[in-house]
Write an enzyme that holds these catalytic residues in place. Structure first.
Site, PDB file in Angstrom:
ATOM      1  N   CYS A  50      17.937   8.495  59.553  1.00 34.51           N
ATOM      2  CA  CYS A  50      16.733   8.080  58.533  1.00 34.51           C
ATOM      3  C   CYS A  50      17.231   7.880  57.309  1.00 34.51           C
ATOM      4  CB  CYS A  50      16.095   9.585  58.248  1.00 34.51           C
ATOM      5  SG  CYS A  50      14.619   9.413  57.475  1.00 34.51           S
TER       6      CYS A  50
ATOM      7  N   HIS B 282      14.595  10.507  63.884  1.00 30.85           N
ATOM      8  CA  HIS B 282      15.494  11.718  64.174  1.00 30.85           C
ATOM      9  C   HIS B 282      15.883  12.091  65.549  1.00 30.85           C
ATOM     10  CE1 HIS B 282      15.387  13.104  59.827  1.00 30.85           C
ATOM     11  NE2 HIS B 282      14.579  12.400  59.829  1.00 30.85           N
TER      12      HIS B 282
ATOM     13  N   GLU C 126      17.914  14.083  66.868  1.00 32.67           N
ATOM     14  CA  GLU C 126      18.365  15.369  66.825  1.00 32.67           C
ATOM     15  C   GLU C 126      17.287  16.327  67.425  1.00 32.67           C
ATOM     16  OE1 GLU C 126      17.683  15.066  62.359  1.00 32.67           O
ATOM     17  OE2 GLU C 126      18.318  13.655  64.131  1.00 32.67           O
TER      18      GLU C 126
END
Length: 599
Positions: free
Chosen positions: A398, A525, A527
């Site tokens: 990001c 993202h 994750e």
């Protein structure tokens, strides 16, 4: 529907979310289908506008909702996909009640906390509890509800009233309350003290809620005489009092609960005999054993602005751990405050400046996570520059990707004033710009949020190969700035590759520097979708590149385990979780450091 309510007493931050997630894992292992609801008693509509220093990271779901980080724990532990309705806030309830009042749904009655607000809470819980989150048809068997905060908090009162009413309406055989409390040890006395738990249980009963099980957080295993005392004064059977003592890896918690027969206690309260099977946690135990026996280190520097609170980067740390365990390496994370890398810090605090740079230069790989605001951005730019110029494996997420673009424009294209309009609105060379569809008047829920599709445009790029040469990937987003499409051609001609773009072909999703061993930035993202059994390809690539073994995971990637507990990559390479690559060499490290093992 069976309900398991998890509450907390004495102090906040005891790990109710991990406890709730671990109970979910234990019940799943008994063959039950589980869903989860997190209640946050604050007036914010959602977590989207709350600083990471308040409650930790903001977790984003597929549907674009910005929620409490505990929903990330639920998804990671249970392998489920939740929605915005799985996170209840007082702000959501209040808005729903007021909307009904404005429509005249209450037929002229006086709108009050009881019954109108409490009824809205109960209806929400009962409705969401019936929605499957595991991809299967039909309602779940058990709904786990976590009540945020601490029993006795003023803002929690509407929820405790509603949950008390729910427990009465569904009956005791359908409602199990697990109270998580603290059993402290005073250093002067050296014994485990039970009075805080006794008082907390007394407060809980005063709110109309009676605990069936007490889960005691402590530094060491709960002593038997302490259990007997708690049972006597809290009126809870001794076999329903469990020790949740400190462990070095929270993946141990489901095993702790199983070993203390928590599943039997819950089954007895909820009358699950004949429905629940004996728990089967062999795969989970194997994963824990593998994680506990890793020795070859890989050191990753996470350069961010919220490093005083590791929960601000919780999903990033989890994803790093998932990838490192899958690749058979012991993860060591250094949280590097990005402001400390800047020249202003060198003038004002030379020691902090030297420490930050020492950590950065000692890392095997560098990760720049997301963030907002100007503070610390120049430090992030310096970290990106260091990684690019020194061939250090790099992953920017990001804002981290946007910073990498800014640094590339400054250093390679020789545009020293290149910047983002977020930090310098009047910059002559805006590499990063505000998205045209974004709102300039409202902050909450106005970013580009949730699962979006990214199409690979460079088929031979490292990121495309990590994702198994797929045409596209669906990843979760949370941003309101993007790479300036008007500068894309200039950046591309200078050597920056745009490996993936959105469906329009204009919005940049992944960048790479082809001349670098591993230099990747993602606007999304990755994750948020990482799981212990479903590793994020970009995080796996970072770990592999940081170990000097990137080729082992390229094209295509598929993480699984064979019968000998080796991790098998898509190209057939086996990774021994204890010793690393079975058919390659290990890059060892003699540096010492604490392993970041939060799951």
């Amino acid at each position: 529907m069976k309900y398991v309510l998890v509450t907390g007493g004495v102090v906040s931050g005891l790990g109710k979310g991990i406890t709730a997630s671990s109970i979910g894992v234990l019940l799943q292992s008994c063959g039950l289908r589980v869903t989860c609801i997190k209640i946050d008693p604050y007036l914010n509509y959602d977590a989207g506008t709350i600083s990471p220093y308040e409650h930790g990271e903001v977790f984003v779901l597929d549907d674009g909702s910005e929620v409490d980080l505990d929903l990330g724990n639920y998804e990671r532990f249970l392998g489920c996909t939740l929605t915005r309705d799985n996170n209840i806030t007082l702000g959501k309830i209040q808005q729903q009640v007021m909307d009904k009042e404005r429509r005249g749904d209450y037929l002229g009655t006086t709108v009050q906390i009881v019954p109108h607000v409490t009824d809205a809470i109960k209806e929400w819980v009962e409705r969401v509890a019936m929605v499957p989150v595991d991809g299967k048809e039909g309602p779940p068997d058990v709904c786990i509800i976590e009540l945020g905060g601490t029993i006795g908090d003023n803002e929690s009162r509407p929820f405790t009233d509603a949950l008390s009413q729910l427990s009465y309406s569904v009956g005791p055989e359908n409602f199990c309350l697990i109270h998580v409390t603290l059993v402290p040890v005073l250093s002067v006395v050296g014994e485990q003290k039970t009075k805080p738990t006794q008082q907390s249980v007394r407060d809980l009963r005063g709110l109309g809620l009676t605990p069936d099980i007490i889960a005691c957080r402590s530094t060491k295993v709960l002593e038997e005489n302490v259990k007997e005392k708690l049972s006597r004064f809290c009126h809870v059977p001794i076999q329903n009092i469990f020790s949740l003592h400190d462990v070095h890896n929270i993946w141990h918690i489901p095993l702790l609960l199983k070993n203390q027969k928590a599943h039997e206690a819950i089954s007895k309260v909820l009358n699950l005999a004949g429905i629940a099977k004996e728990p089967s946690l062999e795969k989970w135990a194997s994963m824990v054993e593998i994680s506990d026996n890793l020795h070859v280190q890989v050191r990753i520097a996470v350069v961010g602005k919220y490093t005083d609170l590791s929960d601000a980067y919780l999903s990033v740390l989890k994803a790093l751990m998932h990838a490192s365990v899958a690749f058979g390496k012991k993860l060591v994370v250094d949280l590097v405050p990005s402001p400390d890398l800047e020249k202003t810090t060198k003038k004002m605090n030379l020691s902090a400046y030297k420490t930050a740079w020492k950590l950065l230069k000692g890392a095997d790989g560098v990760l720049l996570p997301g963030g907002y605001g100007e503070r610390g951005v120049e430090g992030k730019i310096l970290a990106a520059k260091y990684a690019r110029e020194n061939n250090i494996p790099f992953l920017g997420i990001c804002l981290g990707m946007q910073v990498a673009v800014i640094e590339f424009a400054r250093s390679v294209i020789c545009l020293p004033d290149a910047n983002s309009t977020e930090f310098e609105p009047e910059t002559k060379h805006p590499c990063i710009v505000f998205m045209p569809e974004g709102s300039t008047t409202h902050m909450g829920g106005t970013m580009r949020l949730g699962s979006r599709r990214a199409y690979f445009h460079v088929k031979e790029s490292i990121s495309a190969r990590l994702y198994g040469n797929r045409e596209y990937v669906d990843e979760r987003h949370r941003h309101r700035y993007e790479v300036n499409p008007d500068m894309a051609l200039c950046l591309e001609m200078a050597g920056l590759s745009f490996a993936a773009k959105d469906e329009t072909g204009k919005r940049i999703e992944i960048i790479e520097v082809p001349s670098h061993p591993f230099y990747i930035g993602a606007q999304f993202h990755p994750e948020y979708k990482s799981r212990p059994g479903k590793i994020s390809p970009l995080f796996l690539g970072l770990i592999a590149a940081s170990c000097g073994e990137l080729d082992a995971v390229l094209s295509p990637v598929s993480i699984q385990q064979d019968n000998n507990q080796h991790v098998v990559l898509g190209n057939g390479t086996k990774v021994d979780p204890i010793n690393g690559l079975c058919n390659g060499t290990n890059k060892t490290s003699d540096r010492n450091g604490l392993s970041e093992v939060a799951a």
